[in-house]
Write a protein that holds these residues in place. Structure first.
Motif, PDB file in Angstrom:
ATOM      1  N   PHE A 252       0.584  -1.018  -0.029  1.00 54.78           N
ATOM      2  CA  PHE A 252      -0.207  -0.100   0.184  1.00 54.78           C
ATOM      3  C   PHE A 252       0.815   1.328  -0.409  1.00 54.78           C
ATOM      4  O   PHE A 252       1.968   1.191   0.031  1.00 54.78           O
ATOM      5  CB  PHE A 252      -1.264  -0.007   1.927  1.00 54.78           C
ATOM      6  N   GLY A 253       0.074   2.596  -0.282  1.00 57.47           N
ATOM      7  CA  GLY A 253       1.071   3.532  -0.543  1.00 57.47           C
ATOM      8  C   GLY A 253       1.207   4.037   0.940  1.00 57.47           C
ATOM      9  O   GLY A 253       0.074   3.923   1.278  1.00 57.47           O
ATOM     10  N   GLN A 254       2.347   5.019   0.294  1.00 62.26           N
ATOM     11  CA  GLN A 254       2.280   6.404   1.669  1.00 62.26           C
ATOM     12  C   GLN A 254       2.828   7.205   1.224  1.00 62.26           C
ATOM     13  O   GLN A 254       3.362   7.825   0.295  1.00 62.26           O
ATOM     14  CB  GLN A 254       3.594   5.505   2.257  1.00 62.26           C
ATOM     15  N   PRO A 255       1.841   8.579   1.805  1.00 65.96           N
ATOM     16  CA  PRO A 255       1.872   9.552   0.549  1.00 65.96           C
ATOM     17  C   PRO A 255       2.582  10.067   1.792  1.00 65.96           C
ATOM     18  O   PRO A 255       3.420  11.085   0.625  1.00 65.96           O
ATOM     19  CB  PRO A 255       0.401  10.083   2.028  1.00 65.96           C
ATOM     20  N   GLN A 256       3.148   9.937   2.154  1.00 66.63           N
ATOM     21  CA  GLN A 256       4.764  10.755   2.813  1.00 66.63           C
ATOM     22  C   GLN A 256       5.419  10.443   3.850  1.00 66.63           C
ATOM     23  O   GLN A 256       4.800   8.593   3.750  1.00 66.63           O
ATOM     24  CB  GLN A 256       3.921  11.829   4.304  1.00 66.63           C
ATOM     25  N   GLU A 257       6.813  10.166   3.347  1.00 67.75           N
ATOM     26  CA  GLU A 257       8.239   8.971   3.987  1.00 67.75           C
ATOM     27  C   GLU A 257       7.851   8.828   5.441  1.00 67.75           C
ATOM     28  O   GLU A 257       8.185   7.639   5.714  1.00 67.75           O
ATOM     29  CB  GLU A 257       8.961   9.625   3.372  1.00 67.75           C
ATOM     30  N   ASN A 258       7.610   9.740   6.101  1.00 64.68           N
ATOM     31  CA  ASN A 258       7.345   9.587   7.417  1.00 64.68           C
ATOM     32  C   ASN A 258       5.843   8.568   8.162  1.00 64.68           C
ATOM     33  O   ASN A 258       5.246   8.436   7.563  1.00 64.68           O
ATOM     34  CB  ASN A 258       7.667  10.453   8.060  1.00 64.68           C
ATOM     35  N   HIS A 259       6.317   8.234   9.001  1.00 64.29           N
ATOM     36  CA  HIS A 259       4.786   7.494   9.955  1.00 64.29           C
ATOM     37  C   HIS A 259       4.484   6.134   9.357  1.00 64.29           C
ATOM     38  O   HIS A 259       3.599   5.825   8.615  1.00 64.29           O
ATOM     39  CB  HIS A 259       3.524   8.472  10.110  1.00 64.29           C
ATOM     40  N   ASN A 260       6.191   5.343   9.009  1.00 67.60           N
ATOM     41  CA  ASN A 260       5.535   3.771   8.706  1.00 67.60           C
ATOM     42  C   ASN A 260       4.872   2.765   8.699  1.00 67.60           C
ATOM     43  O   ASN A 260       4.961   1.393   8.416  1.00 67.60           O
ATOM     44  CB  ASN A 260       6.500   4.538   7.411  1.00 67.60           C
ATOM     45  N   GLY A 261       5.487   2.913  10.114  1.00 70.28           N
ATOM     46  CA  GLY A 261       4.371   1.546  11.448  1.00 70.28           C
ATOM     47  C   GLY A 261       5.986   1.083  10.799  1.00 70.28           C
ATOM     48  O   GLY A 261       7.558   1.021  10.657  1.00 70.28           O
ATOM     49  N   GLY A 262       5.597  -0.140  11.170  1.00 71.84           N
ATOM     50  CA  GLY A 262       6.915  -1.545  10.197  1.00 71.84           C
ATOM     51  C   GLY A 262       6.965  -2.679  10.568  1.00 71.84           C
ATOM     52  O   GLY A 262       7.204  -3.470  10.128  1.00 71.84           O
ATOM     53  N   MET A 263       6.314  -2.942  12.006  1.00 73.83           N
ATOM     54  CA  MET A 263       6.952  -3.819  13.223  1.00 73.83           C
ATOM     55  C   MET A 263       5.873  -4.665  12.271  1.00 73.83           C
ATOM     56  O   MET A 263       4.730  -4.902  11.640  1.00 73.83           O
ATOM     57  CB  MET A 263       5.798  -3.064  14.014  1.00 73.83           C
ATOM     58  N   LEU A 264       6.131  -6.273  12.594  1.00 66.38           N
ATOM     59  CA  LEU A 264       5.868  -7.862  11.763  1.00 66.38           C
ATOM     60  C   LEU A 264       5.693  -8.221  13.924  1.00 66.38           C
ATOM     61  O   LEU A 264       6.699  -8.485  13.959  1.00 66.38           O
ATOM     62  CB  LEU A 264       6.209  -8.439  10.579  1.00 66.38           C
ATOM     63  N   ALA A 265       4.792  -9.556  12.935  1.00 67.27           N
ATOM     64  CA  ALA A 265       4.794  -9.993  14.650  1.00 67.27           C
ATOM     65  C   ALA A 265       3.816 -11.467  14.718  1.00 67.27           C
ATOM     66  O   ALA A 265       2.885 -10.902  14.320  1.00 67.27           O
ATOM     67  CB  ALA A 265       4.291  -9.011  15.993  1.00 67.27           C
ATOM     68  N   PHE A 266       3.385 -12.147  14.780  1.00 69.52           N
ATOM     69  CA  PHE A 266       2.687 -13.552  15.149  1.00 69.52           C
ATOM     70  C   PHE A 266       1.997 -13.577  16.183  1.00 69.52           C
ATOM     71  O   PHE A 266       2.742 -13.253  17.254  1.00 69.52           O
ATOM     72  CB  PHE A 266       3.442 -15.287  14.737  1.00 69.52           C
ATOM     73  N   GLY A 267       1.140 -13.836  15.843  1.00 68.64           N
ATOM     74  CA  GLY A 267      -0.287 -13.599  17.166  1.00 68.64           C
ATOM     75  C   GLY A 267      -0.118 -15.436  17.782  1.00 68.64           C
ATOM     76  O   GLY A 267       0.393 -16.670  16.887  1.00 68.64           O
ATOM     77  N   LYS A 268      -0.535 -15.636  18.846  1.00 65.26           N
ATOM     78  CA  LYS A 268      -0.576 -16.707  19.352  1.00 65.26           C
ATOM     79  C   LYS A 268      -2.058 -17.801  18.395  1.00 65.26           C
ATOM     80  O   LYS A 268      -1.810 -18.796  18.511  1.00 65.26           O
ATOM     81  CB  LYS A 268      -1.206 -16.687  20.797  1.00 65.26           C
ATOM     82  N   ASP A 269      -2.596 -16.835  18.161  1.00 63.71           N
ATOM     83  CA  ASP A 269      -3.678 -17.148  16.669  1.00 63.71           C
ATOM     84  C   ASP A 269      -2.983 -17.269  15.639  1.00 63.71           C
ATOM     85  O   ASP A 269      -2.881 -17.754  14.398  1.00 63.71           O
ATOM     86  CB  ASP A 269      -4.709 -16.458  16.357  1.00 63.71           C
ATOM     87  N   ASN A 270      -1.382 -17.396  15.243  1.00 60.71           N
ATOM     88  CA  ASN A 270      -0.577 -17.790  13.797  1.00 60.71           C
ATOM     89  C   ASN A 270      -0.702 -16.915  12.903  1.00 60.71           C
ATOM     90  O   ASN A 270      -0.286 -17.236  11.724  1.00 60.71           O
ATOM     91  CB  ASN A 270      -0.410 -19.465  14.009  1.00 60.71           C
ATOM     92  N   CYS A 271      -2.105 -15.652  13.016  1.00 62.38           N
ATOM     93  CA  CYS A 271      -1.722 -14.732  11.826  1.00 62.38           C
ATOM     94  C   CYS A 271      -0.289 -13.406  12.194  1.00 62.38           C
ATOM     95  O   CYS A 271      -0.095 -13.353  13.027  1.00 62.38           O
ATOM     96  CB  CYS A 271      -3.121 -14.133  12.268  1.00 62.38           C
ATOM     97  N   LEU A 272       0.006 -13.081  11.017  1.00 68.23           N
ATOM     98  CA  LEU A 272       0.607 -12.468  10.661  1.00 68.23           C
ATOM     99  C   LEU A 272       0.148 -11.047  11.100  1.00 68.23           C
ATOM    100  O   LEU A 272      -0.869 -10.507  10.481  1.00 68.23           O
ATOM    101  CB  LEU A 272       1.064 -12.490   9.868  1.00 68.23           C
ATOM    102  N   TYR A 273       0.876  -9.717  12.339  1.00 68.38           N
ATOM    103  CA  TYR A 273       0.313  -8.562  12.297  1.00 68.38           C
ATOM    104  C   TYR A 273       1.254  -7.826  11.866  1.00 68.38           C
ATOM    105  O   TYR A 273       2.508  -8.197  12.134  1.00 68.38           O
ATOM    106  CB  TYR A 273      -0.068  -8.874  14.484  1.00 68.38           C
TER     107      TYR A 273
END
Ligand SMILES: [Ca+2]
Ligand SMILES: [Ca+2]
Length: 496
Positions: A252-273
């Protein structure tokens, strides 16, 4: 009032940044090749280079700092089991015959919170493992792997280090030539997140979050960057990724170059957050920002915690809220969730959401409970944004917030609930920090209603010194915690 923060400071992650696009050339259009695993981009406009183009080259693998990263905080110790202590049996929510590691609807928490401890934890120290890294912005582990640490550098490299002494074992992945990466300490784009599949290495996939060059839609909407969440598979060499194995999950697009988040982690439901910032700029307004803010617009991925089925990212993951037009939304109303984590014992989610001008916050959500509206841009922390009044109805207030004033703090760096075994009295404490020049490391215990805070931040109480601003926290396979700075990697130990 809303000052444009200097890009030479990592502090810009909590300030405005009106600059859009035009980050001078660099990285090609990402070769994110092959598979086109259905990148269900939100409504943020078309995507550059279609699915899996083969793109450019070059790339300013610049140094810089910034981004954030993933973790594999997810699946670990059994349900409420007492002591993470290195065992990774992941996937307690999953009951799918034939695939116990499938992404499934989560089991909501029934016993949220812990008791406030009677005493502060013992005195801590920081043991430096490395002081010569190039903008490390995350550190994590592979499931069950107690010998290696994986350090993410914003310039596009994932380094493998020896867990005991920090010695370099090898370079796991280098996408510096296809990512668009920041070149100075304040930049928030580049390789930002990493998570291992909960069944790694039997399932050979890792997941990364990074930025590439932006694009302009047919309607003339400009995106300065584009976020890609992709997978790679490890090769026959356990220390080397197969570069031909990349598959795009979402983009997905980022209108500005800041505030991109970026964190990835799996929950106990084995889904990717996935952590997604509000798109950038300031006040969640401006080009590419919806009226009322991206954080409150349920048709967009921006300003959200996303939840994705890694085996079928083209559809709504099992258990996701069914109302949002954008199918991957789990929680909303966040500004820049640079770091979040799951308590490896309880599965509760801790989100460090970077504030704008005045307040930093940590929000906590019980395991398996989504559709939370954390308030941005209606609120900043537990206060109405910009002063005055606001309608707080339905908003989830932070577990803990603190002001910028006084202690040179301005950018919360979410951390982890300690579940290791080396420091028993630290068990259950959530350790986090702030990247401001105060370089503070803090801690609290969340009892389900309030954050039991230590009277004095750990950094000051214990005289902890860092060689640069904090960029992240991380967890190893045994549950021991680490801190990364602009150039350093430290382990958090008990002082003698
Ligand atoms: Ca952005
Ligand atoms: Ca909030």
């Amino acid at each position: 009032m809303y000052v444009v923060a200097a890009l030479t400071l990592i502090a810009s992650c909590s300030g405005d940044d009106s600059s859009s696009g035009s980050d001078a050339g660099s990285g090609g259009a990402s070769g994110a090749g092959s598979g086109a695993n259905g990148g269900s981009s939100g409504d943020t406009g078309g995507s550059s280079g279609a699915n899996g183009g083969d793109g450019g080259s070059s790339g300013a693998a610049g140094a810089g700092a910034g981004g954030d990263g993933g973790s594999s905080g997810g699946g670990t110790g059994g349900d409420g089991a007492a002591d993470g202590g290195g065992e990774l049996d992941s996937g307690t929510d999953s009951g799918v015959p034939g695939n116990e590691f499938a992404c499934v609807a989560p089991t909501p928490s029934t016993d949220f919170g812990a008791e406030c401890p009677a005493e502060d934890p013992v005195t801590l120290k920081l043991t430096p493992l490395r002081t010569d890294l190039n903008v490390p912005i995350f550190v994590t582990h592979a499931p069950d792997d107690e010998s290696r640490l994986f350090v993410v550098q914003r310039g596009g490299q994932i380094l493998i280090l020896d867990r005991e002494d920090g010695a370099t074992i090898g370079t796991f992945l280098d996408i510096g030539s296809q990512a668009t990466t920041g070149t100075n300490e304040g930049h928030e784009y580049g390789l930002l997140g990493l998570a291992f599949h909960p069944n790694y290495p039997e399932d050979p996939r890792i997941f990364v979050n990074y930025t590439i060059d932006g694009y302009t839609t047919d309607d003339g909407d400009e995106y300065s960057l584009e976020t890609l969440v992709t997978s790679f598979e490890v090769s026959d060499d356990p220390n080397v990724i197969d570069m031909s194995s990349e598959q795009i999950l979402v983009r997905f697009g980022q209108p500005q170059e800041n505030h991109n988040g970026g964190m990835l982690a799996f929950g106990k439901d084995n889904c990717l957050y996935v952590g997604a910032g509000d798109g950038g700029n300031g006040n969640d307004t401006g080009p590419g920002h919806s009226a009322g803010g991206n954080g409150q617009d349920l048709s967009k991925p921006l300003g959200k915690i996303l939840r994705i089925d890694q085996d079928d990212p083209s559809v709504r993951a099992p258990g996701n809220p069914t109302d949002p037009e954008y199918e991957h939304i789990w929680d909303y109303g966040v500004r820049n969730p640079w770091r979040f984590s799951f308590d490896r014992d309880t599965g509760d989610m801790y989100i460090g959401d970077v504030g704008q001008d005045e307040i930093e916050e940590v929000s906590v959500a019980p395991r398996g409970v989504g559709n939370n509206n954390f308030g941005w841009p209606i609120m900043e922390g537990a206060s109405c944004f910009g002063g005055g009044g606001c309608d707080m109805d339905g908003l989830v207030l932070p577990a803990y917030d603190y002001p910028h004033a006084a202690n040179s703090e301005n950018c919360v760096i979410g951390g982890y609930v300690y579940r290791g075994s080396a420091i028993p009295s630290l068990h259950g404490w959530y350790l986090y920090g702030d990247s401001g020049t105060g370089r503070r490391i803090r801690a609290f215990v969340w009892d389900g209603e309030a954050a039991c805070d230590t009277a004095v931040p750990l950094s000051e109480r214990d005289g902890l010194t860092l060689n640069g601003r904090i960029t992240s926290f991380g967890e190893d396979a045994a549950g021991e915690l680490y801190v990364t700075t602009a150039a350093g990697l430290y382990r958090i130990d008990q002082a003698e």
